[in-house]
Design a protein around this motif. Structure first.
Motif, PDB file in Angstrom:
ATOM      1  N   ILE A  22       0.799  -1.132  -0.079  1.00 42.03           N
ATOM      2  CA  ILE A  22      -0.073   0.155   0.017  1.00 42.03           C
ATOM      3  C   ILE A  22       0.985   1.248  -0.047  1.00 42.03           C
ATOM      4  N   ILE A  23       1.901   1.301   1.040  1.00 40.13           N
ATOM      5  CA  ILE A  23       2.708   2.499   0.906  1.00 40.13           C
ATOM      6  C   ILE A  23       3.536   2.520  -0.288  1.00 40.13           C
ATOM      7  N   GLY A  24       3.868   1.464  -0.874  1.00 42.07           N
ATOM      8  CA  GLY A  24       4.758   1.524  -2.193  1.00 42.07           C
ATOM      9  C   GLY A  24       4.092   1.850  -3.293  1.00 42.07           C
ATOM     10  N   LEU A  25       2.918   1.662  -3.529  1.00 40.76           N
ATOM     11  CA  LEU A  25       1.975   1.874  -4.376  1.00 40.76           C
ATOM     12  C   LEU A  25       1.499   3.805  -4.372  1.00 40.76           C
ATOM     13  N   GLU A  26       1.146   4.068  -3.034  1.00 47.23           N
ATOM     14  CA  GLU A  26       1.182   5.511  -2.770  1.00 47.23           C
ATOM     15  C   GLU A  26       2.259   6.251  -3.090  1.00 47.23           C
ATOM     16  N   SER A  27       3.680   5.800  -2.886  1.00 48.20           N
ATOM     17  CA  SER A  27       4.556   6.613  -2.966  1.00 48.20           C
ATOM     18  C   SER A  27       4.937   6.440  -4.675  1.00 48.20           C
ATOM     19  N   LEU A  28       4.457   5.554  -5.244  1.00 39.68           N
ATOM     20  CA  LEU A  28       4.626   5.586  -6.895  1.00 39.68           C
ATOM     21  C   LEU A  28       3.760   6.499  -7.321  1.00 39.68           C
ATOM     22  N   GLY A  29       2.846   6.995  -6.871  1.00 40.96           N
ATOM     23  CA  GLY A  29       2.018   8.018  -7.421  1.00 40.96           C
ATOM     24  C   GLY A  29       0.309   7.411  -7.589  1.00 40.96           C
ATOM     25  N   ILE A  30       0.004   6.480  -6.716  1.00 40.75           N
ATOM     26  CA  ILE A  30      -1.329   6.050  -6.752  1.00 40.75           C
ATOM     27  C   ILE A  30      -2.047   6.730  -5.461  1.00 40.75           C
ATOM     28  N   PRO A  31      -2.790   7.310  -5.567  1.00 35.75           N
ATOM     29  CA  PRO A  31      -3.608   8.090  -4.249  1.00 35.75           C
ATOM     30  C   PRO A  31      -4.324   6.798  -3.527  1.00 35.75           C
ATOM     31  N   ALA A  59       7.189  -0.716   5.718  1.00 40.31           N
ATOM     32  CA  ALA A  59       6.571   0.568   5.441  1.00 40.31           C
ATOM     33  C   ALA A  59       7.983   1.107   4.849  1.00 40.31           C
ATOM     34  N   ILE A  60       9.050   1.257   5.648  1.00 37.30           N
ATOM     35  CA  ILE A  60      10.394   2.265   5.084  1.00 37.30           C
ATOM     36  C   ILE A  60      10.840   1.137   3.632  1.00 37.30           C
ATOM     37  N   LEU A  61      10.745  -0.074   3.291  1.00 36.44           N
ATOM     38  CA  LEU A  61      10.899  -0.550   2.214  1.00 36.44           C
ATOM     39  C   LEU A  61       9.874  -0.201   1.263  1.00 36.44           C
ATOM     40  N   GLY A  62       8.481  -0.122   1.520  1.00 38.02           N
ATOM     41  CA  GLY A  62       7.718   0.345   0.573  1.00 38.02           C
ATOM     42  C   GLY A  62       7.629   1.883   0.085  1.00 38.02           C
ATOM     43  N   ALA A  63       8.134   2.436   1.271  1.00 39.08           N
ATOM     44  CA  ALA A  63       8.398   4.123   0.596  1.00 39.08           C
ATOM     45  C   ALA A  63       9.417   4.157  -0.268  1.00 39.08           C
ATOM     46  N   VAL A  64      10.749   3.913   0.162  1.00 35.91           N
ATOM     47  CA  VAL A  64      11.744   3.939  -0.672  1.00 35.91           C
ATOM     48  C   VAL A  64      11.710   3.261  -2.241  1.00 35.91           C
ATOM     49  N   VAL A  65      11.317   1.992  -2.040  1.00 34.05           N
ATOM     50  CA  VAL A  65      11.206   1.370  -3.499  1.00 34.05           C
ATOM     51  C   VAL A  65       9.995   2.098  -4.466  1.00 34.05           C
ATOM     52  N   GLY A  66       8.852   2.405  -3.601  1.00 30.26           N
ATOM     53  CA  GLY A  66       7.695   3.014  -4.632  1.00 30.26           C
ATOM     54  C   GLY A  66       8.371   4.087  -4.904  1.00 30.26           C
TER      55      GLY A  66
END
Length: 234
Positions: A22-31, A59-66
């Motif tokens: 979820i956090i990765g997709l949000e960081s990628l640009g998906i609201p 959460a950190i991993l998803g944020a950085v990768v996304g």
């Protein structure tokens, strides 16, 4: 079903993957509501369902990768990418949203990526917009990692600690709730009893008198004739 209810309904081992996704997709640009998902998982950790350290790490991993994937997409798509997204999703990628994000990036540079982690609008735009504006990747990566650790890790540990304190407080003072409920019940019964007694005192004719029976209409009574004694006239 809301996303917080969905996270609470899955097995504990799946919570980590969901948070990263979820956090990765949000960081990628998906609201997506990444912050709500992170808070929900942190509260589950406070209840002992999952580990707070694994929640923070995922959460950190998803944020950085996304964010890094979003950076690559923005670098390839450029400004036309945001124009297309603005036409399809005006509530999230409208011209006013893009203008606000661009102004922040041009003013703060890589710090916009760092502090953007704590702002919902910039959290969605950070990666793609940094790529579209041709920010050097090494600057973006430093701000991305530091922001991910500060936001995801800090939020997880803060909510976890608050949840643990709240849980202990509720356990320690739960008896106060029982006492308060008992006193409230006794007080309500006493008030109702007093009101009923006052109503009977003010309207005794409605209470049926002392015997409790309704009083009937008064009946006319005629005195019985005196008995005649024979021989009294003689």
């Amino acid at each position: 079903m809301h996303i917080d209810q969905w996270i609470e309904s899955v097995p504990p081992t799946s919570v980590y993957a969901l948070i990263a996704l979820i956090i990765g997709l949000e960081s990628l640009g998906i609201p997506l509501p990444g912050e709500i998902a992170l808070v929900t998982a942190s509260l589950l950790a406070a209840r002992g369902v999952v580990s707070p350290w694994w929640v923070a790490a995922c959460a950190i991993l998803g944020a950085v990768v996304g964010d890094s994937i979003g950076y690559s997409i923005g670098r390839r798509g450029g400004r036309p990418l945001f124009d297309r997204l603005g036409r399809r999703f005006p509530k999230h990628f409208g011209p006013e949203h893009l203008e606000t994000a661009e102004r922040s990036f041009r003013r703060w540079g890589m710090w916009a990526v760092f502090f953007g982690r704590f702002i919902a609008l910039l959290r969605i735009f950070a990666g793609p917009l940094a790529g579209a504006l041709r920010m050097p990747y090494w600057k973006f990566l430093i701000a991305n990692v530091l922001g991910g650790v500060a936001w995801a890790g800090g939020t997880t540990l803060l909510v976890y600690q608050v949840g643990k304190v709240a849980e202990q407080w509720l356990k320690s003072f739960s008896w106060l709730g029982l006492v308060a409920a008992a006193l409230a019940g006794a007080g309500s019964a006493w008030v109702l009893k007093r009101r009923a007694a006052k109503a009977r005192a003010e309207h005794p004719e409605q209470s049926g008198g002392a015997s409790g029976e309704p009083a009937g209409p008064a009946e006319a009574r005629t005195p019985a004739p005196a008995p005649v004694v024979e021989g009294a006239a003689d």
